[in-house]
Design a protein around this motif. Sequence first.
Motif, PDB file in Angstrom:
ATOM      1  N   PRO A  77      13.276   8.983   7.568  1.00  0.00           N
ATOM      2  CA  PRO A  77      13.964   9.233   6.294  1.00  0.00           C
ATOM      3  C   PRO A  77      13.799   8.077   5.289  1.00  0.00           C
ATOM      4  O   PRO A  77      13.706   8.316   4.082  1.00  0.00           O
ATOM      5  CB  PRO A  77      15.424   9.437   6.701  1.00  0.00           C
ATOM      6  N   ASP A  78      13.735   6.835   5.777  1.00  0.00           N
ATOM      7  CA  ASP A  78      13.446   5.701   4.887  1.00  0.00           C
ATOM      8  C   ASP A  78      12.074   5.896   4.235  1.00  0.00           C
ATOM      9  O   ASP A  78      11.907   5.691   3.027  1.00  0.00           O
ATOM     10  CB  ASP A  78      13.403   4.374   5.654  1.00  0.00           C
ATOM     11  N   LEU A  79      11.107   6.268   5.055  1.00  0.00           N
ATOM     12  CA  LEU A  79       9.746   6.466   4.555  1.00  0.00           C
ATOM     13  C   LEU A  79       9.697   7.607   3.553  1.00  0.00           C
ATOM     14  O   LEU A  79       9.049   7.501   2.503  1.00  0.00           O
ATOM     15  CB  LEU A  79       8.789   6.726   5.727  1.00  0.00           C
ATOM     16  N   LYS A  80      10.392   8.699   3.832  1.00  0.00           N
ATOM     17  CA  LYS A  80      10.435   9.818   2.897  1.00  0.00           C
ATOM     18  C   LYS A  80      11.060   9.390   1.569  1.00  0.00           C
ATOM     19  O   LYS A  80      10.582   9.749   0.500  1.00  0.00           O
ATOM     20  CB  LYS A  80      11.193  11.005   3.472  1.00  0.00           C
ATOM     21  N   ALA A  81      12.128   8.599   1.632  1.00  0.00           N
ATOM     22  CA  ALA A  81      12.759   8.100   0.409  1.00  0.00           C
ATOM     23  C   ALA A  81      11.771   7.251  -0.389  1.00  0.00           C
ATOM     24  O   ALA A  81      11.725   7.327  -1.623  1.00  0.00           O
ATOM     25  CB  ALA A  81      14.012   7.302   0.743  1.00  0.00           C
ATOM     26  N   PHE A  82      10.952   6.472   0.316  1.00  0.00           N
ATOM     27  CA  PHE A  82       9.928   5.661  -0.360  1.00  0.00           C
ATOM     28  C   PHE A  82       8.882   6.562  -1.004  1.00  0.00           C
ATOM     29  O   PHE A  82       8.495   6.353  -2.157  1.00  0.00           O
ATOM     30  CB  PHE A  82       9.278   4.694   0.633  1.00  0.00           C
ATOM     31  N   PHE A  83       8.411   7.565  -0.277  1.00  0.00           N
ATOM     32  CA  PHE A  83       7.435   8.500  -0.850  1.00  0.00           C
ATOM     33  C   PHE A  83       8.013   9.165  -2.103  1.00  0.00           C
ATOM     34  O   PHE A  83       7.333   9.305  -3.115  1.00  0.00           O
ATOM     35  CB  PHE A  83       7.048   9.579   0.164  1.00  0.00           C
ATOM     36  N   ASP A  84       9.271   9.589  -2.027  1.00  0.00           N
ATOM     37  CA  ASP A  84       9.929  10.213  -3.188  1.00  0.00           C
ATOM     38  C   ASP A  84      10.002   9.233  -4.357  1.00  0.00           C
ATOM     39  O   ASP A  84       9.753   9.612  -5.508  1.00  0.00           O
ATOM     40  CB  ASP A  84      11.332  10.698  -2.823  1.00  0.00           C
ATOM     41  N   ALA A  85      10.338   7.978  -4.066  1.00  0.00           N
ATOM     42  CA  ALA A  85      10.420   6.967  -5.121  1.00  0.00           C
ATOM     43  C   ALA A  85       9.056   6.747  -5.764  1.00  0.00           C
ATOM     44  O   ALA A  85       8.947   6.658  -6.994  1.00  0.00           O
ATOM     45  CB  ALA A  85      10.959   5.655  -4.555  1.00  0.00           C
TER      46      ALA A  85
END
Length: 153
Positions: A77-85
């Motif tokens: 989920p951290d990585l997904k948040a980074f991709f979204d950012a």
Amino acid sequence: MLQSITRYLPVTDSLATAGQPTEAQLADVAAAGFEVVINLALHNDPRYSLADEAASVAALGMRYIHIPVQFSTPTLPDLKAFFDAMEQVGRRKVFIHCAHNKRVPVFVALHRIAKQGWSEAAALAAMRDAWQPDATWEQFIAQAIAGMPLSPR
């Protein structure tokens, strides 16, 4: 001066990474034309964080995105948040940091593989030029890559 920031690494004309900048160094980041600051570190350790980085960044006219990644337990989920950012950032000039520029090269490499068409070998080689991940981070990288849909290898 950007080079004075801990482990500063200019990656492209529109992307640089580093460890935690000081207030004065954030002003240098703004003066260099960066529009967005993404912080992957936590705010709970005064040795590696500013009192109110979000306010400091906003006062300098930049956008601030905070994705607190526990160094000892990075998550998908951290990585997904980074991709979204990164998707939100688009083509703007972005400065990405954490405490020591160790989380960041991993997240940038995985973004390159998943979203920019980089081969796994090339992205991970660039990451290892910046930091050699420990066992926890190697496991996280393997887990993230295994979950990517048909990424180039």
